[in-house]
Design a protein around this motif. Structure first.
Motif, PDB file in Angstrom:
ATOM      1  N   LYS A   2      -0.515  -7.005  -0.750  1.00  9.32           N
ATOM      2  CA  LYS A   2       0.900  -6.882  -1.105  1.00  9.32           C
ATOM      3  C   LYS A   2       1.562  -5.862  -0.171  1.00  9.32           C
ATOM      4  O   LYS A   2       0.999  -4.803   0.104  1.00  9.32           O
ATOM      5  N   LEU A   3       2.756  -6.175   0.302  1.00  9.88           N
ATOM      6  CA  LEU A   3       3.454  -5.246   1.182  1.00  9.88           C
ATOM      7  C   LEU A   3       3.853  -3.993   0.417  1.00  9.88           C
ATOM      8  O   LEU A   3       4.304  -4.070  -0.732  1.00  9.88           O
ATOM      9  N   PRO A   4       3.742  -2.841   1.052  1.00 13.21           N
ATOM     10  CA  PRO A   4       4.178  -1.611   0.390  1.00 13.21           C
ATOM     11  C   PRO A   4       5.703  -1.528   0.359  1.00 13.21           C
ATOM     12  O   PRO A   4       6.390  -2.218   1.112  1.00 13.21           O
ATOM     13  N   LYS A   5       6.207  -0.677  -0.502  1.00 11.38           N
ATOM     14  CA  LYS A   5       7.651  -0.433  -0.559  1.00 11.38           C
ATOM     15  C   LYS A   5       8.035   0.771   0.298  1.00 11.38           C
ATOM     16  O   LYS A   5       9.211   1.030   0.524  1.00 11.38           O
ATOM     17  N   LEU A   6       7.014   1.497   0.752  1.00 14.43           N
ATOM     18  CA  LEU A   6       7.219   2.680   1.581  1.00 14.43           C
ATOM     19  C   LEU A   6       5.980   2.876   2.440  1.00 14.43           C
ATOM     20  O   LEU A   6       4.858   2.730   1.947  1.00 14.43           O
TER      21      LEU A   6
END
Length: 170
Positions: A2-6
Motif C-alpha cells: 500500500k502506498l504511504p501517505k507520507l
C-alpha cells in the motif's frame, strides 16, 4: 504494498555518505546525489508529501529542501519520533501511513514505529535488523530514490512516465 501517505527521511547517511567536510574557514560542506531528486519527483507526482527530519542544524540541508520544493523540513531535531507524530497529527494520518528511511541511532524509534521502514546498505547491522527493507545502495549513492522507487513499484513508475506526468528535473 500500500502506498504511504507520507514519506519521511533522514539526511546524513541517507542523502549523503555521512561524511562531514569542512573548508579552511570551517564552513561545512555536504555532497548530495542528484539521483535522489527523482525520488522527490515521483512522490510529488503521486501527491505523497516528503518530509526531511535531521538532527543536524545546517543551512545546506535547508537549501537542498528549498531547491527540491520540499515544504516540510526540520533541522536540529533531537526527538524525531515526537516530531513525526506532530506532523502526522497536522496531516491527519497515522504513523502506520508513514514510510521512513534512516540509518543510525537517532532514527531507531522512528524506524520501529512507522508502517514501513528502510535503511541504506551502509547502515549498521542493528539498524538493518529493525527495518522492513534494506536498500541495495549506500547512503549518498541515490538510496532515497531507490527507497521511493521500491515503495511505488516499477509498474506505477512506468505508468507515471508513460502518461508524461510532470517530472521536471530539479
Amino acid at each position: 504494498m500500500k502506498l504511504p501517505k507520507l514519506i519521511a527521511t533522514d539526511i546524513d547517511g541517507v542523502w549523503t555518505d555521512g561524511g562531514m567536510y569542512y573548508d579552511i574557514d570551517f564552513n561545512e560542506l555536504k555532497k548530495f546525489n542528484t539521483l535522489d531528486s527523482a525520488g522527490v519527483l515521483f512522490a510529488k507526482a503521486l501527491d505523497i508529501p516528503v518530509v526531511i527530519i535531521t538532527g543536524e542544524q545546517t543551512e545546506i540541508v535547508r537549501r537542498r529542501a528549498i531547491k527540491l520544493n520540499i515544504e516540510r523540513y526540520y533541522l536540529g531535531v533531537k526527538d524525531k519520533l515526537t516530531l513525526l507524530k506532530e506532523v502526522c497529527s497536522e496531516l491527519n494520518i497515522a504513523l502506520e501511513d508513514v514510510a521512513y528511511i534512516g540509518d543510525d541511532l537517532n532514527d531507531i524509534e522512528v524506524l520501529e514505529n512507522v508502517g514501513f521502514s528502510a535503511c541504506p546498505s551502509s547502515a549498521p547491522s542493528y539498524i538493518k535488523e529493525i527495518c522492513s527493507h534494506i536498500c541495495e545502495k549506500k547512503g549518498g549513492e541515490g538510496v532515497f530514490r531507490e527507497f521511493v522507487e521500491y515503495i511505488i513499484g516499477e509498474d506505477l513508475i512506468k505508468e507515471l512516465i508513460r502518461h508524461k506526468v510532470k517530472l521536471n528535473r530539479q
